[in-house]
Design an enzyme around this catalytic site. Structure first.
Site, PDB file in Angstrom:
ATOM      1  N   ASP A   8       0.801  -1.258  -0.066  1.00  0.00           N
ATOM      2  CA  ASP A   8       0.060  -0.096  -0.016  1.00  0.00           C
ATOM      3  C   ASP A   8       0.924   1.215   0.019  1.00  0.00           C
ATOM      4  O   ASP A   8       0.327   2.344   0.363  1.00  0.00           O
ATOM      5  CB  ASP A   8      -1.006   0.019   1.242  1.00  0.00           C
ATOM      6  CG  ASP A   8      -2.129  -0.945   1.141  1.00  0.00           C
ATOM      7  OD1 ASP A   8      -2.337  -1.422   0.037  1.00  0.00           O
ATOM      8  OD2 ASP A   8      -2.548  -1.436   2.105  1.00  0.00           O
ATOM      9  N   LEU A  59      -9.959  -5.690  -5.032  1.00  0.00           N
ATOM     10  CA  LEU A  59     -10.439  -4.439  -5.578  1.00  0.00           C
ATOM     11  C   LEU A  59     -12.131  -4.414  -5.171  1.00  0.00           C
ATOM     12  O   LEU A  59     -12.686  -3.572  -5.571  1.00  0.00           O
ATOM     13  CB  LEU A  59     -10.492  -4.829  -7.121  1.00  0.00           C
ATOM     14  CG  LEU A  59      -9.181  -4.873  -7.993  1.00  0.00           C
ATOM     15  CD1 LEU A  59      -9.426  -4.919  -9.446  1.00  0.00           C
ATOM     16  CD2 LEU A  59      -8.475  -3.515  -7.828  1.00  0.00           C
ATOM     17  N   LYS A  60     -12.641  -5.451  -4.383  1.00  0.00           N
ATOM     18  CA  LYS A  60     -14.039  -5.389  -3.814  1.00  0.00           C
ATOM     19  C   LYS A  60     -14.934  -5.169  -4.881  1.00  0.00           C
ATOM     20  O   LYS A  60     -15.625  -4.148  -4.777  1.00  0.00           O
ATOM     21  CB  LYS A  60     -14.000  -4.263  -2.682  1.00  0.00           C
ATOM     22  CG  LYS A  60     -12.948  -4.588  -1.510  1.00  0.00           C
ATOM     23  CD  LYS A  60     -13.047  -3.661  -0.559  1.00  0.00           C
ATOM     24  CE  LYS A  60     -11.970  -3.753   0.556  1.00  0.00           C
ATOM     25  NZ  LYS A  60     -10.624  -3.568   0.156  1.00  0.00           N
ATOM     26  N   LEU A  61     -15.032  -6.020  -5.923  1.00  0.00           N
ATOM     27  CA  LEU A  61     -15.984  -5.831  -6.927  1.00  0.00           C
ATOM     28  C   LEU A  61     -17.375  -5.569  -6.409  1.00  0.00           C
ATOM     29  O   LEU A  61     -18.029  -6.273  -5.517  1.00  0.00           O
ATOM     30  CB  LEU A  61     -15.927  -6.685  -7.955  1.00  0.00           C
ATOM     31  CG  LEU A  61     -14.764  -7.204  -8.524  1.00  0.00           C
ATOM     32  CD1 LEU A  61     -14.689  -8.240  -9.458  1.00  0.00           C
ATOM     33  CD2 LEU A  61     -14.078  -5.984  -9.351  1.00  0.00           C
ATOM     34  N   TYR A  62     -18.139  -4.451  -6.773  1.00  0.00           N
ATOM     35  CA  TYR A  62     -19.539  -4.245  -6.516  1.00  0.00           C
ATOM     36  C   TYR A  62     -20.251  -3.611  -7.740  1.00  0.00           C
ATOM     37  O   TYR A  62     -20.089  -2.296  -7.926  1.00  0.00           O
ATOM     38  CB  TYR A  62     -19.779  -3.339  -5.381  1.00  0.00           C
ATOM     39  CG  TYR A  62     -20.906  -3.391  -4.559  1.00  0.00           C
ATOM     40  CD1 TYR A  62     -22.240  -3.452  -5.389  1.00  0.00           C
ATOM     41  CD2 TYR A  62     -21.017  -3.112  -3.218  1.00  0.00           C
ATOM     42  CE1 TYR A  62     -23.259  -3.248  -4.530  1.00  0.00           C
ATOM     43  CE2 TYR A  62     -22.130  -3.463  -2.530  1.00  0.00           C
ATOM     44  CZ  TYR A  62     -23.154  -3.405  -3.164  1.00  0.00           C
ATOM     45  OH  TYR A  62     -24.412  -3.210  -2.373  1.00  0.00           O
ATOM     46  N   ILE A  64     -23.495  -4.483 -11.095  1.00  0.00           N
ATOM     47  CA  ILE A  64     -24.804  -5.485 -11.333  1.00  0.00           C
ATOM     48  C   ILE A  64     -24.223  -6.736 -11.850  1.00  0.00           C
ATOM     49  O   ILE A  64     -22.772  -6.905 -12.082  1.00  0.00           O
ATOM     50  CB  ILE A  64     -25.544  -4.959 -12.586  1.00  0.00           C
ATOM     51  CG1 ILE A  64     -24.618  -4.630 -13.896  1.00  0.00           C
ATOM     52  CG2 ILE A  64     -26.317  -3.717 -12.062  1.00  0.00           C
ATOM     53  CD1 ILE A  64     -25.551  -4.091 -14.889  1.00  0.00           C
ATOM     54  N   PRO A  65     -24.593  -7.831 -11.674  1.00  0.00           N
ATOM     55  CA  PRO A  65     -24.189  -9.141 -11.963  1.00  0.00           C
ATOM     56  C   PRO A  65     -23.180  -9.357 -13.112  1.00  0.00           C
ATOM     57  O   PRO A  65     -22.111  -9.938 -13.257  1.00  0.00           O
ATOM     58  CB  PRO A  65     -25.349 -10.150 -11.942  1.00  0.00           C
ATOM     59  CG  PRO A  65     -26.462  -9.550 -11.113  1.00  0.00           C
ATOM     60  CD  PRO A  65     -26.233  -8.025 -11.417  1.00  0.00           C
ATOM     61  N   GLN A 186      -8.223   1.754  10.876  1.00  0.00           N
ATOM     62  CA  GLN A 186      -9.270   0.462  11.210  1.00  0.00           C
ATOM     63  C   GLN A 186      -9.638   0.642  12.567  1.00  0.00           C
ATOM     64  O   GLN A 186      -9.233   1.178  13.433  1.00  0.00           O
ATOM     65  CB  GLN A 186      -8.164  -0.683  11.088  1.00  0.00           C
ATOM     66  CG  GLN A 186      -7.120  -0.699   9.870  1.00  0.00           C
ATOM     67  CD  GLN A 186      -7.854  -1.676   8.733  1.00  0.00           C
ATOM     68  OE1 GLN A 186      -9.174  -1.735   8.767  1.00  0.00           O
ATOM     69  NE2 GLN A 186      -7.115  -1.913   7.762  1.00  0.00           N
ATOM     70  N   GLY A 206      -0.120  -4.609   6.722  1.00  0.00           N
ATOM     71  CA  GLY A 206       0.581  -3.747   5.919  1.00  0.00           C
ATOM     72  C   GLY A 206       1.533  -2.860   6.544  1.00  0.00           C
ATOM     73  O   GLY A 206       2.580  -2.912   6.595  1.00  0.00           O
TER      74      GLY A 206
END
Length: 226
Positions: A8, A59-62, A64-65, A186, A206
């Site tokens: 990071d 990348l935490k995809l979010y 539509i399917p 955090q 990290g």
């Protein structure tokens, strides 16, 4: 339990230098959104060229399917070993992603994000209007039934997730401060002993590593304890 080192830092050169310094150690490397947007798939190739590192692309995809499935397929073909998406994208989206990836000759591990470790109980409730533990249970069942490999969660939810699903359902836990370092941004952080007690399969570390003057030594100390 495996150690995943978060790359990071502010430049590709610094991240690559750290990877070279850790060459030969049994660690995973985590590449986050900033590094991937800045340095692209070529950076993954360069990391793989340092030594036989396994790479988690965070990348935490979010979306539509179908858009999530398209993105996951592209990412899988980059050659990373683990990816993630948001469980709150829904069961249909997660099943669509897994159907697409399972059609490939090989695929990365796929984990679902339960609740960001920057959330505390009150912030989570304000966003999701739900108790954190109840939501984690729900998300873990959804992800398990959709065929994912595990969850990204805080150390404090790892045992809960395994008890709700299966001991083989992987948990990757960010926010680990191995020797009691500052929590920074955090909220739900823990040390190594808690991670072991709660059954974490992967811990992400990290700042305690890359802000150290002796990052390899810190990694070796962590590996010696896990």
């Amino acid at each position: 339990m495996k150690l995943c080192v978060a790359l990071d830092m502010a430049s590709k050169e610094a991240n690559l230098a750290l990877a070279h310094e850790l060459s030969g150690l049994d660690v995973w490397l985590k590449v986050g959104l900033r590094a991937y947007l800045r340095d692209g798939a070529k950076f993954i190739e360069e990391l793989k060229g340092v030594t036989d590192f396994r790479v988690f692309l965070d990348l935490k995809l979010y979306d539509i399917p179908n858009t999530m499935a398209d993105a996951a397929e592209v990412i899988a073909k980059v050659g990373v070993d683990m990816i993630n998406l948001h469980a709150s994208s829904g069961t249909h989206a997660m099943r669509t992603v897994m159907s697409r990836l399972n059609a490939l000759p090989s695929r990365p591990l796929v984990l679902a994000v339960s609740a960001l470790t920057s959330f505390d109980e009150s912030e989570f409730s304000a966003v999701y209007n739900e108790n954190l533990a109840a939501a984690v249970r729900k998300f873990s069942v959804m992800s398990y039934e959709a065929g994912l490999d595990g969850m990204v969660c805080s150390v404090f939810e790892s045992r809960l997730i395994k008890d709700t699903t299966s001991t083989d359902f992987l948990t990757l836990t960010p926010g680990v401060r191995p020797f009691g370092e500052s929590a920074d941004d955090q909220k739900r952080v823990a040390d190594l002993s808690a991670a072991k007690e709660q059954g974490s399969d992967f811990i992400v570390v990290g700042r305690p590593i890359y802000e150290s003057n002796e990052p390899r030594e810190i990694c070796e100390r962590i590996l010696g304890k896990i």
